[in-house]
Scaffold this motif. Sequence first.
Motif, PDB file in Angstrom:
ATOM      1  N   LYS A 104       0.843  -1.209   0.000  1.00  0.00           N
ATOM      2  CA  LYS A 104       0.000   0.000   0.000  1.00  0.00           C
ATOM      3  C   LYS A 104       0.875   1.254   0.000  1.00  0.00           C
ATOM      4  N   ALA A 105       1.919   1.259   0.812  1.00  0.00           N
ATOM      5  CA  ALA A 105       2.830   2.411   0.864  1.00  0.00           C
ATOM      6  C   ALA A 105       3.510   2.615  -0.492  1.00  0.00           C
ATOM      7  N   LEU A 106       3.896   1.535  -1.152  1.00  0.00           N
ATOM      8  CA  LEU A 106       4.527   1.648  -2.466  1.00  0.00           C
ATOM      9  C   LEU A 106       3.549   2.209  -3.489  1.00  0.00           C
ATOM     10  N   GLN A 107       2.301   1.790  -3.416  1.00  0.00           N
ATOM     11  CA  GLN A 107       1.282   2.324  -4.328  1.00  0.00           C
ATOM     12  C   GLN A 107       1.135   3.831  -4.159  1.00  0.00           C
ATOM     13  N   GLU A 108       1.306   4.278  -2.926  1.00  0.00           N
ATOM     14  CA  GLU A 108       1.174   5.706  -2.605  1.00  0.00           C
ATOM     15  C   GLU A 108       2.491   6.460  -2.804  1.00  0.00           C
ATOM     16  N   GLY A 109       3.555   5.744  -3.157  1.00  0.00           N
ATOM     17  CA  GLY A 109       4.854   6.380  -3.328  1.00  0.00           C
ATOM     18  C   GLY A 109       5.513   6.780  -2.019  1.00  0.00           C
ATOM     19  N   ASN A 110       5.066   6.188  -0.919  1.00  0.00           N
ATOM     20  CA  ASN A 110       5.588   6.506   0.404  1.00  0.00           C
ATOM     21  C   ASN A 110       6.693   5.507   0.768  1.00  0.00           C
ATOM     22  N   MET A 111       7.895   5.801   0.307  1.00  0.00           N
ATOM     23  CA  MET A 111       9.009   4.881   0.497  1.00  0.00           C
ATOM     24  C   MET A 111       9.433   4.781   1.961  1.00  0.00           C
ATOM     25  N   GLU A 112       9.265   5.844   2.715  1.00  0.00           N
ATOM     26  CA  GLU A 112       9.602   5.811   4.143  1.00  0.00           C
ATOM     27  C   GLU A 112       8.714   4.794   4.863  1.00  0.00           C
ATOM     28  N   GLU A 113       7.418   4.807   4.552  1.00  0.00           N
ATOM     29  CA  GLU A 113       6.507   3.854   5.187  1.00  0.00           C
ATOM     30  C   GLU A 113       6.774   2.430   4.697  1.00  0.00           C
ATOM     31  N   ALA A 114       7.101   2.278   3.420  1.00  0.00           N
ATOM     32  CA  ALA A 114       7.454   0.947   2.905  1.00  0.00           C
ATOM     33  C   ALA A 114       8.661   0.410   3.669  1.00  0.00           C
ATOM     34  N   HIS A 115       9.647   1.272   3.881  1.00  0.00           N
ATOM     35  CA  HIS A 115      10.842   0.934   4.670  1.00  0.00           C
ATOM     36  C   HIS A 115      10.440   0.470   6.066  1.00  0.00           C
ATOM     37  N   ASN A 116       9.563   1.222   6.716  1.00  0.00           N
ATOM     38  CA  ASN A 116       9.127   0.878   8.075  1.00  0.00           C
ATOM     39  C   ASN A 116       8.407  -0.465   8.100  1.00  0.00           C
ATOM     40  N   GLN A 117       7.566  -0.704   7.109  1.00  0.00           N
ATOM     41  CA  GLN A 117       6.800  -1.953   7.061  1.00  0.00           C
ATOM     42  C   GLN A 117       7.710  -3.162   6.826  1.00  0.00           C
ATOM     43  N   MET A 118       8.764  -2.965   6.063  1.00  0.00           N
ATOM     44  CA  MET A 118       9.711  -4.055   5.836  1.00  0.00           C
ATOM     45  C   MET A 118      10.380  -4.455   7.149  1.00  0.00           C
ATOM     46  N   LYS A 119      10.733  -3.461   7.946  1.00  0.00           N
ATOM     47  CA  LYS A 119      11.424  -3.736   9.206  1.00  0.00           C
ATOM     48  C   LYS A 119      10.482  -4.237  10.300  1.00  0.00           C
ATOM     49  N   ASP A 120       9.185  -3.945  10.167  1.00  0.00           N
ATOM     50  CA  ASP A 120       8.197  -4.383  11.148  1.00  0.00           C
ATOM     51  C   ASP A 120       7.641  -5.741  10.712  1.00  0.00           C
ATOM     52  N   LYS A 122       8.385 -10.391  10.639  1.00  0.00           N
ATOM     53  CA  LYS A 122       9.090 -11.602  11.059  1.00  0.00           C
ATOM     54  C   LYS A 122      10.397 -11.729  10.270  1.00  0.00           C
ATOM     55  N   TRP A 123      10.382 -11.274   9.033  1.00  0.00           N
ATOM     56  CA  TRP A 123      11.569 -11.296   8.176  1.00  0.00           C
ATOM     57  C   TRP A 123      12.736 -10.573   8.850  1.00  0.00           C
ATOM     58  N   TYR A 124      12.436  -9.433   9.483  1.00  0.00           N
ATOM     59  CA  TYR A 124      13.468  -8.660  10.179  1.00  0.00           C
ATOM     60  C   TYR A 124      14.101  -9.488  11.308  1.00  0.00           C
ATOM     61  N   ILE A 125      13.281 -10.245  11.997  1.00  0.00           N
ATOM     62  CA  ILE A 125      13.776 -11.079  13.099  1.00  0.00           C
ATOM     63  C   ILE A 125      14.646 -12.220  12.557  1.00  0.00           C
ATOM     64  N   GLN A 126      14.247 -12.784  11.409  1.00  0.00           N
ATOM     65  CA  GLN A 126      14.957 -13.928  10.836  1.00  0.00           C
ATOM     66  C   GLN A 126      16.291 -13.540  10.203  1.00  0.00           C
ATOM     67  N   THR A 127      16.294 -12.455   9.425  1.00  0.00           N
ATOM     68  CA  THR A 127      17.526 -12.039   8.737  1.00  0.00           C
ATOM     69  C   THR A 127      17.653 -10.513   8.824  1.00  0.00           C
ATOM     70  N   PRO A 128      17.960 -10.008  10.018  1.00  0.00           N
ATOM     71  CA  PRO A 128      17.946  -8.555  10.232  1.00  0.00           C
ATOM     72  C   PRO A 128      18.911  -7.776   9.340  1.00  0.00           C
ATOM     73  N   ARG A 130      20.076  -8.388   6.322  1.00  0.00           N
ATOM     74  CA  ARG A 130      19.558  -8.304   4.942  1.00  0.00           C
ATOM     75  C   ARG A 130      18.323  -7.427   4.881  1.00  0.00           C
ATOM     76  N   CYS A 131      17.429  -7.600   5.823  1.00  0.00           N
ATOM     77  CA  CYS A 131      16.208  -6.793   5.863  1.00  0.00           C
ATOM     78  C   CYS A 131      16.538  -5.308   5.962  1.00  0.00           C
ATOM     79  N   VAL A 132      17.433  -4.956   6.858  1.00  0.00           N
ATOM     80  CA  VAL A 132      17.805  -3.541   7.036  1.00  0.00           C
ATOM     81  C   VAL A 132      18.440  -2.994   5.762  1.00  0.00           C
TER      82      VAL A 132
END
Length: 141
Positions: A104-120, A122-128, A130-132
């Motif tokens: 949804k953030a990408l559709q809106e062009g909100n890259m900051e929110e897309a960044h936040n959603q990526m870090k929020d 389970k993926w972040y916990i598994q491979t922090p 790479r995720c970061v």
Amino acid sequence: MNIKETTKLSIQTHEGYRLEPYRCTEGFLSGGWGHKILVGEEIPTTKEGWEEIFNKDFDHAWNQMEQLCDTHDLPENEEMRSVLCEQIFQLGFTGVSKFKMMIKALQEGNMEEAHNQMKDSKWYIQTPNRCVALAERMRYA
């Protein structure tokens, strides 16, 4: 170097290479550059064999990234698409499709929110690490 070649190199760097099969962090038998070995699948014994599989896996991830972008009407942003391809390579199409708020953030062009959603995730916990790294690339895409 074009965006596909840059993406391939980034995936190879993140995945690392192993000639001999190993168990990934999720417990799956893997080899080469993060290839999940299926039951009954022939396991390569050379780097060239793994390169052939990697190229097929990459093309599959790239095509799925294009499908995701078309389905969700995402912008023509090469860096964003490169990051999505890397996510799909690691997590699969289904896994990345679950990042509803990121999409949804990408559709809106909100890259900051897309960044936040990526870090929020389970993926972040598994491979922090790479995720970061990928989230930072997304932030500035």
